[in-house]
Design a protein around this motif. Structure first.
Motif, PDB file in Angstrom:
ATOM      1  N   LEU A 213       0.817  -1.212   0.000  1.00  0.00           N
ATOM      2  CA  LEU A 213       0.000   0.000   0.000  1.00  0.00           C
ATOM      3  C   LEU A 213       0.852   1.263   0.000  1.00  0.00           C
ATOM      4  CD1 LEU A 213      -2.873  -1.073   2.419  1.00  0.00           C
ATOM      5  CD2 LEU A 213      -2.909  -0.978  -0.070  1.00  0.00           C
ATOM      6  N   LYS A 214       2.022   1.202   0.633  1.00  0.00           N
ATOM      7  CA  LYS A 214       2.915   2.359   0.606  1.00  0.00           C
ATOM      8  C   LYS A 214       3.423   2.599  -0.818  1.00  0.00           C
ATOM      9  CE  LYS A 214       5.646   5.666   2.063  1.00  0.00           C
ATOM     10  NZ  LYS A 214       6.354   5.942   0.787  1.00  0.00           N
ATOM     11  N   ASP A 215       3.798   1.533  -1.517  1.00  0.00           N
ATOM     12  CA  ASP A 215       4.274   1.664  -2.894  1.00  0.00           C
ATOM     13  C   ASP A 215       3.181   2.195  -3.818  1.00  0.00           C
ATOM     14  OD1 ASP A 215       6.745   0.757  -2.161  1.00  0.00           O
ATOM     15  OD2 ASP A 215       6.453  -1.281  -2.902  1.00  0.00           O
ATOM     16  N   LEU A 216       1.923   1.935  -3.456  1.00  0.00           N
ATOM     17  CA  LEU A 216       0.791   2.392  -4.262  1.00  0.00           C
ATOM     18  C   LEU A 216       0.289   3.769  -3.841  1.00  0.00           C
ATOM     19  CD1 LEU A 216      -1.169  -0.968  -4.291  1.00  0.00           C
ATOM     20  CD2 LEU A 216      -0.200   0.136  -6.315  1.00  0.00           C
ATOM     21  N   SER A 221       4.143   6.954   5.195  1.00  0.00           N
ATOM     22  CA  SER A 221       5.235   6.326   5.954  1.00  0.00           C
ATOM     23  C   SER A 221       4.861   6.066   7.397  1.00  0.00           C
ATOM     24  CB  SER A 221       6.483   7.222   5.889  1.00  0.00           C
ATOM     25  OG  SER A 221       6.929   7.365   4.568  1.00  0.00           O
ATOM     26  N   ASN A 222       4.071   6.961   8.000  1.00  0.00           N
ATOM     27  CA  ASN A 222       3.659   6.771   9.395  1.00  0.00           C
ATOM     28  C   ASN A 222       2.817   5.508   9.549  1.00  0.00           C
ATOM     29  OD1 ASN A 222       4.944   9.141  10.216  1.00  0.00           O
ATOM     30  ND2 ASN A 222       3.137  10.402   9.758  1.00  0.00           N
ATOM     31  N   THR A 223       1.861   5.320   8.629  1.00  0.00           N
ATOM     32  CA  THR A 223       1.009   4.126   8.693  1.00  0.00           C
ATOM     33  C   THR A 223       1.815   2.873   8.397  1.00  0.00           C
ATOM     34  OG1 THR A 223      -0.880   5.450   7.956  1.00  0.00           O
ATOM     35  CG2 THR A 223      -1.106   3.066   7.835  1.00  0.00           C
ATOM     36  N   LEU A 224       2.782   2.979   7.476  1.00  0.00           N
ATOM     37  CA  LEU A 224       3.640   1.836   7.175  1.00  0.00           C
ATOM     38  C   LEU A 224       4.404   1.393   8.416  1.00  0.00           C
ATOM     39  CD1 LEU A 224       5.026  -0.165   5.262  1.00  0.00           C
ATOM     40  CD2 LEU A 224       6.647   1.648   4.664  1.00  0.00           C
ATOM     41  N   ASP A 265      -9.987  -1.334  -0.516  1.00  0.00           N
ATOM     42  CA  ASP A 265     -10.658  -2.626  -0.626  1.00  0.00           C
ATOM     43  C   ASP A 265      -9.626  -3.736  -0.449  1.00  0.00           C
ATOM     44  OD1 ASP A 265     -12.278  -4.752  -1.176  1.00  0.00           O
ATOM     45  OD2 ASP A 265     -12.436  -4.367  -3.323  1.00  0.00           O
ATOM     46  N   PHE A 266      -9.768  -4.538   0.587  1.00  0.00           N
ATOM     47  CA  PHE A 266      -8.820  -5.625   0.829  1.00  0.00           C
ATOM     48  C   PHE A 266      -8.900  -6.707  -0.243  1.00  0.00           C
ATOM     49  CE2 PHE A 266      -8.047  -3.723   4.883  1.00  0.00           C
ATOM     50  CZ  PHE A 266      -6.826  -4.243   5.314  1.00  0.00           C
ATOM     51  N   TYR A 267      -9.981  -6.705  -1.017  1.00  0.00           N
ATOM     52  CA  TYR A 267     -10.119  -7.683  -2.094  1.00  0.00           C
ATOM     53  C   TYR A 267      -9.567  -7.177  -3.423  1.00  0.00           C
ATOM     54  CZ  TYR A 267     -13.307  -9.977   1.187  1.00  0.00           C
ATOM     55  OH  TYR A 267     -13.857 -10.579   2.294  1.00  0.00           O
ATOM     56  N   ASN A 268      -9.315  -5.873  -3.510  1.00  0.00           N
ATOM     57  CA  ASN A 268      -8.734  -5.285  -4.715  1.00  0.00           C
ATOM     58  C   ASN A 268      -8.108  -3.956  -4.319  1.00  0.00           C
ATOM     59  OD1 ASN A 268      -8.194  -3.856  -7.099  1.00  0.00           O
ATOM     60  ND2 ASN A 268      -9.898  -4.814  -8.197  1.00  0.00           N
ATOM     61  N   PHE A 269      -6.784  -3.910  -4.180  1.00  0.00           N
ATOM     62  CA  PHE A 269      -6.145  -2.726  -3.600  1.00  0.00           C
ATOM     63  C   PHE A 269      -6.178  -1.496  -4.512  1.00  0.00           C
ATOM     64  CE2 PHE A 269      -2.238  -5.310  -4.888  1.00  0.00           C
ATOM     65  CZ  PHE A 269      -1.961  -4.594  -6.046  1.00  0.00           C
ATOM     66  N   LEU A 270      -6.735  -1.627  -5.701  1.00  0.00           N
ATOM     67  CA  LEU A 270      -6.887  -0.467  -6.576  1.00  0.00           C
ATOM     68  C   LEU A 270      -8.222   0.243  -6.354  1.00  0.00           C
ATOM     69  CD1 LEU A 270      -5.471  -1.860  -9.959  1.00  0.00           C
ATOM     70  CD2 LEU A 270      -4.282  -0.542  -8.200  1.00  0.00           C
TER      71      LEU A 270
END
Length: 455
Positions: A213-216, A221-224, A265-270
């Protein structure tokens, strides 16, 4: 051909009649194309099953027609409802024929597993299973009572297909069924075990969420940092066998990611969660070959929009009316919280050893994964795959992948494939957690290859 089908259907019905002394209730369509019923897998624990016989069946002695057993996730999700009407069954949630139904390649056996899921029920709540092994024992009992006196089913190799948490059920069932086959207590040909976006090793998945999710740019960074810290905590809890605590930490991590990604969406991160790929059924009307399944369902009082929120109305309305044998006190639900709560202590337990066991025994193991799935990410699958002790792993990892196309279109890459000995892996592009929904064409071709379907 019609006379040939009629004789086969009659044979199937006669075979099932031998099982009635073991089955509490059983019923089916007049032409034998569908059969369903309950098996009392333990005293006062009743599992519902529904078998569809394919109208595309090809009788080829050199390539026996396969049967697919579909195991839904959750735990506590209904395969009879969800997998059947939203993913691979003959009809979609609007009761239109689905052109991409997997019945084109195999017969389909759906079960509501574990007991207390969907139309399955227990007469005493203490009978709900608490572990994957207990669920596998019940499923093995079901298979014994369906297959052992049915020569038609015995001639059809069984392929166990699973999705999400169903993958843990699939590998534990595979181990249990194989043991029963070797002991001579289960007369069944095990064709293979297929793991679709499966929750085999939770530790690897929770570690993949933050970096992905960080790469997207979906989290910062805080949440990562928080995500990685919680993932390390989950790893320690799993290592100590504190699986209930790990389940609680998993829930906390999901909430943190949702809150700080504006509900990815945990089923589709887009996508956002409100745009879940299964919301709004994508089933097509298809060809007449599947149309015969709709004649048994009255749609006059049922006008759904076709998404998963309509499933309870469908299952407790037209489907319940069709099946006739569902007890009055059993209400179908999307998710059995009774089952999920009972299995909290096993939810985060890895099942890599079971995969290793199946590979060592020579069982065909297939993995397929959607490119944009977050929950059971491909990154996580590739991480747990490296933990296998199977002797062929190094060679498997060294091989080049083969690109996949579909329907004669060699210009659009639909995925990649790699195999060595009895391990197979399909990377499906453009698909999330529900691969058959997002990429029906390449999924159907994949199923044909896995099951060696003569059609």
């Amino acid at each position: 051909m019609e006379n040939q089908y009629s004789l086969l259907y009659l044979s199937l019905l006669l075979s099932f009649s031998l099982l009635h002394e073991h089955i509490a209730y059983a019923a089916g369509t007049n032409d034998g194309s569908e059969h369903w019923g309950y098996v009392e897998v333990r005293p006062k624990a009743h599992m519902f099953w529904w078998l569809y016989r394919s109208p595309c069946r090809v009788e080829d002695p050199s390539k026996p027609w396969p049967t697919i057993l579909w195991l839904q996730g959750g735990p506590g999700g209904s395969g009879v409802g969800f997998g059947n009407f939203l993913e691979i069954g003959p009809l979609d949630a609007k009761l239109n024929p689905r052109n991409s139904t997997w019945l084109r390649k195999a017969d389909l056996l759906f079960v509501d597993n574990p007991v207390a899921t969907g139309f399955s029920f227990v007469e005493d709540k203490t009978l709900v299973v608490k572990t994957d092994e207990e669920a596998a024992e019940d499923l093995t009992t079901l298979l014994k009572k369906l297959f052992n006196r049915n020569e038609t089913l015995q001639k059809s190799p069984l392929y166990i297909f699973a999705e999400s948490y169903g993958g843990k059920f699939a590998v534990t069932l595979g181990v249990s069924a194989l043991k029963a086959i070797e002991a001579g207590t289960l007369r069944l040909q095990l064709g293979g075990v297929t793991l679709g976006d499966s929750w085999i090793s939770p530790e690897e998945f929770v570690f993949s969420w933050g970096p992905l999710l960080k790469d997207l740019s979906r989290i910062d960074s805080n949440t990562l940092k928080i995500s990685n810290s919680l993932a390390h905590k989950i790893r320690r809890q799993i290592a100590k066998g504190n699986y209930k605590k790990a389940t609680a930490s998993y829930g906390l991590l999901q909430n943190i990611i949702s809150n700080n990604s504006n509900n990815v969406d945990f089923y589709n991160f887009l996508l956002d969660s409100k745009n879940d790929p299964v919301t709004g059924n994508r089933g097509s009307k298809g060809k007449d070959v599947m149309g015969k399944y709709s004649e048994y369902l009255s749609t006059k009082k049922y006008s759904p929009s076709g998404n998963e929120q309509d499933l309870p109305r469908l299952m407790n309305g037209p489907i319940r009316k069709k099946l006739k044998i569902i007890p009055k006190n059993v209400t179908w639900r999307l998710q059995s919280m009774l089952v999920f709560q009972a299995m909290r202590g096993d939810f985060m337990r890895p099942r890599i050893k079971e995969v290793d066991h199946l590979l060592a025994k020579g069982v065909n193991v297939t993995i397929y994964n959607g490119q944009v799935d977050l929950l059971c990410s491909t990154k996580g699958v590739e991480a747990w795959l490296k933990k296998l002790k199977w002797g062929g792993l190094k060679k498997f990892m060294s091989l080049d992948r083969i690109p996949l196309y579909c329907s004669g279109d060699n210009t659009t890459t639909k995925g990649f494939f790699r195999s060595y000995k009895n391990l197979y892996f399909y990377w499906i592009l453009g698909a999330g957690h529900f691969v058959p929904v997002d990429q029906p064409c390449v999924s159907l071709e994949m199923v044909g290859n896995i099951t060696r379907s003569p059609n």
